[in-house]
Structure formats: C-alpha cells, structure tokens
Design an enzyme around this catalytic site. Structure first.
Site, PDB file in Angstrom:
ATOM      1  N   CYS A 206       8.027   6.767 -34.889  1.00  0.00           N
ATOM      2  CA  CYS A 206       8.887   6.755 -35.761  1.00  0.00           C
ATOM      3  C   CYS A 206       8.873   5.737 -36.972  1.00  0.00           C
ATOM      4  O   CYS A 206       8.162   4.831 -36.887  1.00  0.00           O
ATOM      5  CB  CYS A 206      10.279   6.552 -34.934  1.00  0.00           C
ATOM      6  SG  CYS A 206      11.858   7.174 -35.828  1.00  0.00           S
TER       7      CYS A 206
ATOM      8  N   ASP B  96      18.205   4.237 -27.011  1.00  0.00           N
ATOM      9  CA  ASP B  96      17.745   3.211 -27.693  1.00  0.00           C
ATOM     10  C   ASP B  96      18.789   2.003 -27.297  1.00  0.00           C
ATOM     11  O   ASP B  96      19.639   1.905 -26.933  1.00  0.00           O
ATOM     12  CB  ASP B  96      18.043   3.260 -29.309  1.00  0.00           C
ATOM     13  CG  ASP B  96      17.172   2.602 -30.088  1.00  0.00           C
ATOM     14  OD1 ASP B  96      16.475   1.830 -29.648  1.00  0.00           O
ATOM     15  OD2 ASP B  96      17.420   2.857 -31.159  1.00  0.00           O
TER      16      ASP B  96
END
Length: 210
Positions: A6, A123
């Site tokens: 990412c 996350d």
C-alpha cells in the site's frame, strides 16, 4: 498468502512490487496523507501494470461519486474503506470492497458484522492517523476475527515480524506500507522484495532467516 503493498505513489514502485510477486497494490486517495496520489497519476500507473495485479483505491472519506470515479475512471479493482463511511454506502460497493477496522481492543471486532465485503482489513488504532502508523496491534485479536471471514492483517508489519504474524494469525493476506519504505511515499526495493518473499514463505512454515 496474498500480499498487498500500500501507499504506492509512483510507477517505479508499482512495477517493482509486481515484479517481486505482490498480489495487490494500494493507492491512497486521501489528500491529507503524505502518500496521497492524484487520480490522474493512479490511472497512468494502472495502465502500465501487468495483468493479474489487483489495484485498490484507499479512501478515508468520500462520496459515492468519488468511489465510482475511482472504479470507473481510474480503473481500480477494489475500494478500501479506511474511514467512517456509513455501512449503507459501503453496501453499495460490497462486491468490490474491503473494509478497514482500526483495532483498539477485542470490542473493535463488533463492527465487522455490519460490513458484508470481500475482506476485512485489520489495522492498528492510532489517535493521529487512520493508517500507515507503523504500529502493530495485538495479533491475538486478529485470530478471533477469523470467524467473520477473510482477514487482511495490517499495522506495523515489517520484514522482521511478518513471518511471525503469518504463523500466528494465518490471515488471508497481509498489507504493508511504511514497513517497506525509505521515506513516506517511496519504497525500499530490497525491503519490498524480501518482505513479499518472507510473507509467502511463512505460510508454508518456512521462515527464512533475516
């Protein structure tokens, strides 16, 4: 083991990720992020990527129009909802969506049942940022989340800890951004290559020495 890289901001990093075996690359559409990349740049990068690399647009906020534009005009394959987007909006894209849950404690998992999406990304909770903090959370909580479906593990993963993370959690995939960077928005190719290799080998029970 699926690996998503990412925070891609440029073609060079995207092509390197693909060459080293990344299954997906993520582009941050949040202007407040140091890893923000414009829709025009995303479109150009995607057009140059080889086939079979999944592309993901990461949003912290946005409207239905923004999300459809990313899919239709930029060409991303999936939308990653990384902010407080209402469930009814996420539902509109459920067959092309990943929902990020910021894990503070085990109660954070209660939110997962509201989102029928392709996968849930776990996350770390951080007061000042919605992602890319470089801080890990309690992986035992991630193990409990498996009952809800496909889990993508994120938050503080690095070359040094990804093998342990994969061995302990056995997620569908892992997601890394800051853990393979030279600086925010620029990848370290050696770390990138070794992270992808280490994550995939860890699934086989073969943890390469660091």
């Amino acid at each position: 083991m699926k690996v998503k890289i990412c925070g891609i901001t440029n073609l060079e990093d995207a092509l390197a990720a693909a060459e080293y075996g990344a299954d997906a690359v993520g582009f941050v559409f949040a202007p407040e992020s140091p890893r923000y990349v414009s829709p025009g740049t995303v479109r150009k990068i995607i057009s140059a990527l080889p086939p079979f690399v999944v592309t993901v647009g990461v949003f912290t906020t946005g409207s239905e129009r923004d999300f459809r534009s990313a899919l239709d005009e930029c060409g991303v394959d999936l939308i990653q909802f990384h902010g407080p987007t209402p469930p009814e909006v996420v539902h509109l894209f459920s067959n092309r969506a990943i929902k990020a849950i910021r894990v503070r404690d085990v109660e954070s998992l209660d939110e997962m049942s509201h989102y029928p999406v392709r996968a849930i990304l776990l996350d770390s909770y951080h007061e000042k940022t919605l992602g890319g903090s470089g801080v890990a959370f309690n992986w035992e909580i991630a193990k409990r989340a498996q009952k809800f479906g496909r889990i993508i593990l994120a938050g503080g993963l690095t070359l040094e800890n990804v093998a342990e993370a994969v061995a302990r959690v056995r997620p569908y995939g892992v997601d890394v951004s800051s853990g393979v960077e030279i600086k925010k928005g620029k990848k370290d190719f050696e770390k990138l290559k070794r992270f992808i290799h280490t994550a995939k080998e860890a699934e086989k029970g073969d943890h390469p020495s660091q």
